[in-house]
Write a protein that holds these residues in place. Structure first.
Motif, mmCIF file in Angstrom:
data_model
loop_
_atom_site.group_PDB
_atom_site.id
_atom_site.type_symbol
_atom_site.label_atom_id
_atom_site.label_comp_id
_atom_site.label_asym_id
_atom_site.label_seq_id
_atom_site.Cartn_x
_atom_site.Cartn_y
_atom_site.Cartn_z
ATOM 1 N N TYR A 193 34.730 34.136 48.151
ATOM 2 C CA TYR A 193 35.233 33.728 49.613
ATOM 3 C C TYR A 193 34.376 32.728 50.063
ATOM 4 O O TYR A 193 34.099 32.682 51.269
ATOM 5 C CB TYR A 193 35.204 35.022 50.541
ATOM 6 C CG TYR A 193 36.150 36.294 49.891
ATOM 7 C CD1 TYR A 193 36.317 36.512 48.700
ATOM 8 C CD2 TYR A 193 36.753 36.951 51.071
ATOM 9 C CE1 TYR A 193 37.157 37.851 48.478
ATOM 10 C CE2 TYR A 193 37.565 38.116 50.719
ATOM 11 C CZ TYR A 193 37.641 38.301 49.537
ATOM 12 O OH TYR A 193 38.430 39.643 49.094
ATOM 13 N N LYS A 241 36.405 36.847 44.089
ATOM 14 C CA LYS A 241 37.440 35.755 43.891
ATOM 15 C C LYS A 241 37.278 34.594 44.525
ATOM 16 O O LYS A 241 36.435 34.814 45.807
ATOM 17 C CB LYS A 241 39.049 36.303 43.872
ATOM 18 C CG LYS A 241 39.165 36.563 45.286
ATOM 19 C CD LYS A 241 40.588 37.437 45.330
ATOM 20 C CE LYS A 241 41.070 37.647 46.683
ATOM 21 N NZ LYS A 241 41.831 38.981 46.905
ATOM 22 N N SER A 248 38.872 46.560 51.352
ATOM 23 C CA SER A 248 37.562 46.740 52.274
ATOM 24 C C SER A 248 38.168 47.828 53.344
ATOM 25 O O SER A 248 37.382 48.809 53.887
ATOM 26 C CB SER A 248 37.375 45.413 52.897
ATOM 27 O OG SER A 248 36.448 44.562 52.217
HETATM 28 C C1 LIG Z 1 41.382 40.112 47.538
HETATM 29 C C2 LIG Z 1 41.683 41.392 46.975
HETATM 30 C C3 LIG Z 1 41.105 42.729 47.386
HETATM 31 C C4 LIG Z 1 39.653 42.475 48.464
HETATM 32 O O1 LIG Z 1 40.460 42.596 49.670
HETATM 33 P P1 LIG Z 1 39.477 42.614 51.126
HETATM 34 O O2 LIG Z 1 40.652 42.740 52.180
HETATM 35 O O3 LIG Z 1 38.926 41.312 51.044
HETATM 36 O O4 LIG Z 1 38.648 43.762 50.946
HETATM 37 C C5 LIG Z 1 41.072 43.480 46.648
HETATM 38 N N1 LIG Z 1 42.215 43.737 45.776
HETATM 39 C C6 LIG Z 1 42.967 42.727 45.189
HETATM 40 C C7 LIG Z 1 43.986 42.784 44.478
HETATM 41 C C8 LIG Z 1 42.743 41.429 45.932
HETATM 42 O O5 LIG Z 1 43.448 40.483 45.693
#
Ligand SMILES: *Cc1c(COP(=O)(O)O)cnc(C)c1O
Length: 373
Positions: free
Chosen positions: A41, A37, A205
């Motif tokens: 990043y 998204k 993550s």
């Molecule tokens: C951005 C996002 C992630 C990824 O999270 P990270 O901490 O960057 O790994 C996963 N799930 C949702 C719903 C998100 O918005």
């Protein structure tokens, strides 16, 4: 790619690092779904998507429905998740033709799915539940009504059920993380009893790296793909040590001059030379998303050595103390992030000086002109 005309800052993206981070995550968990998204990043949606698809990613997750459409046109032939889901009527109309799987998390969205898509077209959705983040999502109490409603929507197929962890990057909150897992289990069980079958996807993550018991059928890593260790500076730091940052940011030195003891520098006289010094002016400032919060706090690298930011960060200029790097000349490159040779500015360090997290550092610095290797 992204080219902006008004500055001299360059953001370099090493795609092979993103590939290596993804392959590392695949050794830790069976089905990582890369989250790309917000222009991956700040790393660039299309190049990152292409790299991940070549590395074997079959599903990718973006934010808005329009991002999903752009990803489809990259082209990417796999499954595309929109984490923010449909917002406008136009969004709903794009879902079926572009084969987008949206996150659905409100009753309004359920109603619009029926109204705008109609019974003649199949649509796959991911139902989002709140298990502790208290941001977006249905709750367990909504399940009976959801099951009923879905019975009247035979064209809608729930392919995935998701929730999001609020604290997985903090080893001190293990209980809260596991409690979210428990709630997620209960919700999935209720939905199964209601006759639905779907893939369960919970972790980000940090959850992927630290909670194998919460891996379920898929995982949603984001920040780790770009090489930031969610456990940096914690007792679990080793869990993310194999990740390597993919982004480097440089800007040229424009001038070098002396600053005598007692002389102040930059706006507001926030720094006064405690001794005779040499300073370099780097062509990087808050207009380049190098935050003013880094005034008197940040560091850059010149000739492989660290130089502290002195005085206030300006719109397109930042002063650094290079008294100990006398070979510095106009035209030399200052590393704002990353570096050549052994010494490097880590994203986690930059984020700490900045007063934020690596996510924001990547998203913002990634808005400068990008180059790829
Ligand atoms: C951005 C996002 C992630 C990824 O999270 P990270 O901490 O960057 O790994 C996963 N799930 C949702 C719903 C998100 O918005």
């Amino acid at each position: 790619m992204s080219t902006i005309w008004y500055n001299l800052v360059k953001t370099r993206i090493n795609l092979s690092k993103i590939r290596a981070n993804f392959l590392f995550l695949k050794t830790m968990a069976p089905n990582p779904i890369p989250v790309i998204k917000a222009d991956a990043y700040g790393h660039g949606l299309a190049p990152v998507a292409t790299t991940l698809a070549q590395a074997g990613a079959k599903i990718l997750a973006v934010g808005t429905v329009d991002e999903a459409v752009v990803l489809r046109e990259v082209p990417f032939d796999g499954e595309i998740i929109s984490l923010l889901g449909p917002v406008t009527k136009e969004d709903y109309e794009k879902i079926v033709p572009h084969k987008i799987m949206p996150f659905i998390y409100t009753w309004e969205q359920m109603a619009y799915l029926q109204e705008y898509i109609g019974n003649d077209r199949q649509v796959s959705i991911a139902l989002k539940f709140d298990t502790g983040m208290a941001r977006l999502g249905f709750t367990r109490d909504d399940v009976p009504k959801l099951i009923n409603k879905l019975k009247s929507m035979p064209h809608v197929r729930v392919k995935m059920v998701c929730s999001h962890l609020a604290t997985a990057d903090d080893p001190e909150t293990k209980e809260f993380v596991l409690a979210q897992g428990k709630k997620f289990d209960t919700i999935c069980l209720d939905l199964h009893k209601g006759g639905l079958s779907f893939a369960r996807v919970l972790v980000n993550s940090a959850g992927l790296l630290a909670y194998p018991e919460l891996h379920y059928d898929g995982q949603r890593p984001g920040i780790s793909l770009y090489g930031s260790n969610p456990f940096w500076g914690t007792k679990w730091e080793a869990k993310g040590q194999k990740l390597t940052p993919a982004m480097e940011v440089t800007a040229p030195v424009l001038s070098v001059h002396d600053l005598s003891r007692g002389q102040s520098i930059s706006y507001g006289q926030t720094f006064t030379a405690p001794r005779d010094m040499q300073v370099a002016l780097v062509a990087c400032g808050y207009a380049d998303n190098y935050s003013r919060a880094l005034s008197n706090k940040g560091w850059m690298l010149v000739h492989g050595r660290r130089a502290p930011v002195i005085g206030r960060v300006c719109m397109q200029l930042t002063a650094i103390d290079i008294s100990h790097i006398p070979q510095t000349r106009p035209g030399d490159l200052a590393y704002v992030l990353g570096g050549q040779g052994k010494e490097k500015i880590l994203p986690e360090e930059l984020a700490k000086w900045w007063g934020t997290i690596t996510y924001e550092v990547f998203c913002l610095l990634g808005q400068n002109t990008r180059e790829y290797e």
